[in-house]
Design a protein around this motif. Structure first.
Motif, mmCIF file in Angstrom:
data_model
loop_
_atom_site.group_PDB
_atom_site.id
_atom_site.type_symbol
_atom_site.label_atom_id
_atom_site.label_comp_id
_atom_site.label_asym_id
_atom_site.label_seq_id
_atom_site.Cartn_x
_atom_site.Cartn_y
_atom_site.Cartn_z
ATOM 1 N N PRO A 128 0.813 -1.226 0.000
ATOM 2 C CA PRO A 128 0.000 0.000 0.000
ATOM 3 C C PRO A 128 0.843 1.271 0.000
ATOM 4 O O PRO A 128 0.336 2.346 -0.319
ATOM 5 N N LEU A 129 2.140 1.139 0.358
ATOM 6 C CA LEU A 129 2.991 2.308 0.513
ATOM 7 C C LEU A 129 4.010 2.495 -0.602
ATOM 8 O O LEU A 129 4.582 3.583 -0.735
ATOM 9 N N ALA A 130 4.280 1.444 -1.406
ATOM 10 C CA ALA A 130 5.382 1.554 -2.360
ATOM 11 C C ALA A 130 5.296 0.495 -3.451
ATOM 12 O O ALA A 130 4.595 -0.517 -3.315
ATOM 13 N N VAL A 131 6.045 0.763 -4.540
ATOM 14 C CA VAL A 131 6.304 -0.227 -5.588
ATOM 15 C C VAL A 131 7.827 -0.364 -5.674
ATOM 16 O O VAL A 131 8.531 0.606 -5.954
ATOM 17 N N MET A 132 8.334 -1.576 -5.391
ATOM 18 C CA MET A 132 9.777 -1.794 -5.296
ATOM 19 C C MET A 132 10.215 -2.896 -6.260
ATOM 20 O O MET A 132 9.652 -3.998 -6.254
ATOM 21 N N PHE A 133 11.208 -2.595 -7.065
ATOM 22 C CA PHE A 133 11.797 -3.567 -7.984
ATOM 23 C C PHE A 133 13.061 -4.119 -7.327
ATOM 24 O O PHE A 133 13.889 -3.349 -6.817
ATOM 25 N N PHE A 134 13.227 -5.477 -7.340
ATOM 26 C CA PHE A 134 14.382 -6.049 -6.634
ATOM 27 C C PHE A 134 14.776 -7.391 -7.236
ATOM 28 O O PHE A 134 14.017 -8.030 -7.994
#
Length: 735
Positions: free
Chosen positions: A726-732
């Motif tokens: 709900p707080l972020a979109v993170m690529f990893f």
């Protein structure tokens, strides 16, 4: 300079300041529309000259008083038809005054007694009505099909002799009539022999006074109906020292008198913000009282010289214009609390208010024995609660803390820190403390304040907000009700009770309490307007919520809740166009706004209200995930794959906003996250195909769940996975 006889018309908008607080741009636009669409054409048609506009009023000159009155009647009848169907809070009425008298002409401007009398008469007109002077009445009484009510001779400000005043009756059925107190009745004298009989009959006459039906009262000028109890506005005391360093002392005295009087259930006391909002008003006392809707006004001055303190105080009956009580105090500064007590006692005595035993005990309580601590407390209060930046928060907290350092038993200072801390916590301002720290400080400070003073209304209010978000509905309602019981005239406490009632299922009662709060604070600050809007929105009264939210949005253009609630309110009102506009601005300011975030943020709401809100946001186009992310079902990781990905693994990647991060998961369900600006630890667990995490002090300490997808898109192709929360979109990628 030229003198001449002229008919002067002055018009003024009723309650313009109050309407502007609700919708400044809309109010100004309506005034301009009336000016160009109704007033100016009527002036031209009746051979008048618009001399000038004066904020929310205008000054017009006519050669004929008949033309002046015809113009006024046309304007008021047009306005009556226009506003007949308008909501009460959007009523836009003029008062018009007309005088025939001598004026001074300088260039295009006019002034003199002829103008001054028209202005004073205007104030005696009813909303939507017309008042004229005796000289004007003598010229028009038999020339127009109108009726009139005599107000008799009126003593008005800055005019030496009383003037005859008449109100114009616009009802056609009253044409040709003049009612009121007969002229010969005012000239009667009671013979000495009959005086005793008259005195004996005076008591009986109290219940039968037919002339009161014909003598309109100045109360009709008021923007609001007067309460059924003595109503008071404490105007800001004026610092006449000449040293702005003492401004906080004058404001502090004003604040304390308002606070103490607010504890008396037998009084109605206007809130701090509304009285300070009119501090620069040039209007007379009656105008101020009419604007705020109170019967009595307290005004005063303060002067400090070294250890000496001089305070002048006057209590005025705004209906009659008479002073009920006045006092001058020339004391040592150390006698400040004694002066306050005496002023409060004299007000209560003058207004014949009966105190309960508990109220007497509360008013007798001295906040602190140390005037240095009190001085710091007043400086903190002067900063107010319209916090705009971190420096304001820090100054306020520093002053409260200094007060506590000097007097650890100063309950009000502890409550002040609790009030700041709960604001930081609710709004997730991590620049001062983490949310967890702010929450703990708020609980501790409120608890300490109540330990020192179990009746502290502000501490009960803070406690109620904490309990509400913690899901403790019953306790929240009890704390909020206790705050109002201790300080029944505190608009903040009443508004807070309204919010808690609205969000715990009592919508009707919530609206009643919010109406009461807005009456106590008729020109509220933007944050309070937003809160009132949220209460009405939750109660499904969008037509009342939207104007308040618009005013808050315009004053706080970067406040997310104002945009968010307006978006949903417009949808629920059926205005998809404006909903789309607000949604677009919300996403522009907060590109990570999403439905999942709001569902967690308001998880303490009742499900019916939460679904109502989310449905409105969804219909406006708010996405499910941050930045409008939409993963493909085929790329979604299942439970087994997720467990492998967080079992003693390290993720290295980059947020969509560009921030680089690293996150470690151990086998026991612990996780550590680090970026350039953040280093936190928390817990993680797998729930089906979702990864759920809790980081102490973030997002109200909630366990927040997100999803992991294989990265098959074009963005950051070198990263294997996408973690959306709900707080972020993170690529990893795991490392």
């Amino acid at each position: 300079m030229e003198r001449r006889l002229a008919a002067v018309l002055i018009a003024d908008v009723v309650g313009y300041s109050r309407l502007s607080q609700i919708d400044e741009e809309g109010t100004r636009a309506r005034f301009q529309a009336d000016l160009s669409g109704i007033v100016e054409p009527s002036i031209v048609d009746h051979h008048g000259r618009l001399v000038k506009t004066m904020g929310d009023g205008l000054l017009v000159e006519f050669h004929s008083v008949v033309d002046a009155l015809r113009c006024a009647v046309h304007v008021q009848r047009q306005k009556a038809r226009q506003t007949a169907a308008a909501p009460t809070q959007e009523k836009f009425d003029f008062r018009i005054g007309i005088n025939l008298g001598d004026i001074i002409v300088e260039g295009e401007d006019i002034h003199g007694d002829g103008v001054n009398i028209a202005d004073r008469i205007q104030a005696l007109a009813a909303p939507g009505g017309i008042a004229i002077s005796g000289s004007a009445y003598d010229q028009v009484k038999s020339k127009l099909q109108l009726g009139y009510v005599s107000l008799g001779e009126q003593k008005v400000k800055s005019i030496a002799e009383p003037i005859r005043v008449y109100r114009v009756l616009l009802d056609p059925s009253a044409a040709g009539t003049t009612t009121g107190v007969p002229g010969n009745l005012r000239r009667w004298r009671i013979p000495a022999v009959a005086a005793a009989v008259a005195l004996l009959l005076a008591g009986a006459a109290l219940w039968w006074q037919p002339w009161t039906l014909l003598w309109p009262t100045p109360v009709e000028r008021f923007a609001y109906p007067l309460p059924d109890k003595p109503s008071v506005a404490v105007l800001p005391f004026i610092n006449v020292t000449g040293n702005t360093e003492q401004d906080h002392l004058a404001e502090g005295l004003t604040d304390d008198l308002i606070t103490e009087l607010s504890k008396v259930s037998g009084l109605f006391v206007i809130a701090r913000h509304s009285v300070f909002a009119i501090r620069d008003s040039s209007g007379k006392i009656q105008d101020v009282a009419a604007e705020l809707g109170v019967h009595y006004v307290l005004e005063g001055t303060l002067q400090r010289a070294d250890t000496r303190l001089r305070i002048n105080v006057k209590l005025i009956d705004a209906v009659t214009g008479l002073s009920l009580w006045a006092e001058r105090y020339d004391r040592e500064y150390t006698d400040l609390f004694a002066v306050q007590d005496d002023v409060i006692g004299k007000i209560i005595s003058a207004l014949e208010v009966k105190l309960s035993e508990g109220e007497r005990d509360q008013l007798a309580r001295i906040p602190t024995d140390n005037l240095e601590a009190y001085d710091y407390y007043m400086r903190a209060e002067q900063e107010g609660f319209l916090y705009s930046d971190v420096d304001t928060y820090r100054r306020t907290l520093a002053y409260y803390q200094k007060a506590i350092d000097i007097d650890p038993n100063f309950a009000n200072a502890h409550a002040g820190i609790a009030r700041v801390a709960v604001d930081v916590w609710r709004n997730d301002y991590n620049f001062l403390w983490s949310a967890a720290v702010a929450r703990k400080i708020a609980y501790d400070a409120a608890g300490q304040a109540l330990k020192l003073d179990p009746n502290n209304a502000r501490a009960h209010t803070v406690l109620a907000l904490l309990q509400l978000v913690d899901g403790r509905e019953v306790e929240a309602r009890e704390s909020a009700s206790r705050a109002v019981a201790e300080q029944p005239n505190d608009a903040e406490a009443v508004g807070n009770l309204a919010l808690i009632l609205a969000q715990t299922g009592s919508r009707g009662q919530a609206v009643t309490e919010m109406d009461k709060a807005l009456r106590l604070d008729p020109t509220p600050p933007p944050s309070f307007q937003l809160q009132a809007g949220i209460v009405f929105y939750t109660a499904r009264e969008n037509e009342r919520a939207i104007p308040l939210m618009l005013a808050a949005r315009d004053a706080l253009p970067k406040a997310e809740p104002a945009r968010e609630y307006l978006t949903a309110a417009y949808v629920n009102q059926g205005d998809q166009t404006r909903a789309t506009q607000e949604k677009a601005k919300l996403i522009e300011l907060f590109p990570d706004a999403n439905l999942t975030y709001y569902s967690y943020l308001y998880d303490y709401w009742r499900d019916e209200d939460l679904q109502y809100h989310l449905a409105g946001l969804k219909a406006a186009g708010i996405p499910q995930w941050p930045f409008g992310f939409e993963g493909k079902d085929a790329d979604l990781l299942g439970e087994a794959e997720l467990r492998n990905l967080v079992n003693n693994m390290t993720w290295k990647g980059q947020h969509k906003n560009g921030s680089v991060f690293i996150q470690y998961f151990d086998k026991a369900g612990n996780t550590a996250y680090r970026s350039a600006n953040t280093s936190i630890t928390g817990n993680a667990e797998i729930r089906g195909n979702e990864l759920c995490e809790r980081f102490g002090g973030y997002f109200l300490d909630r366990m927040v769940c997100g999803r992991v997808y294989r990265n098959t898109g074009e963005e950051q192709r070198d990263r294997q996975f996408v973690h959306v929360t709900p707080l972020a979109v993170m690529f990893f990628s795991p490392g």
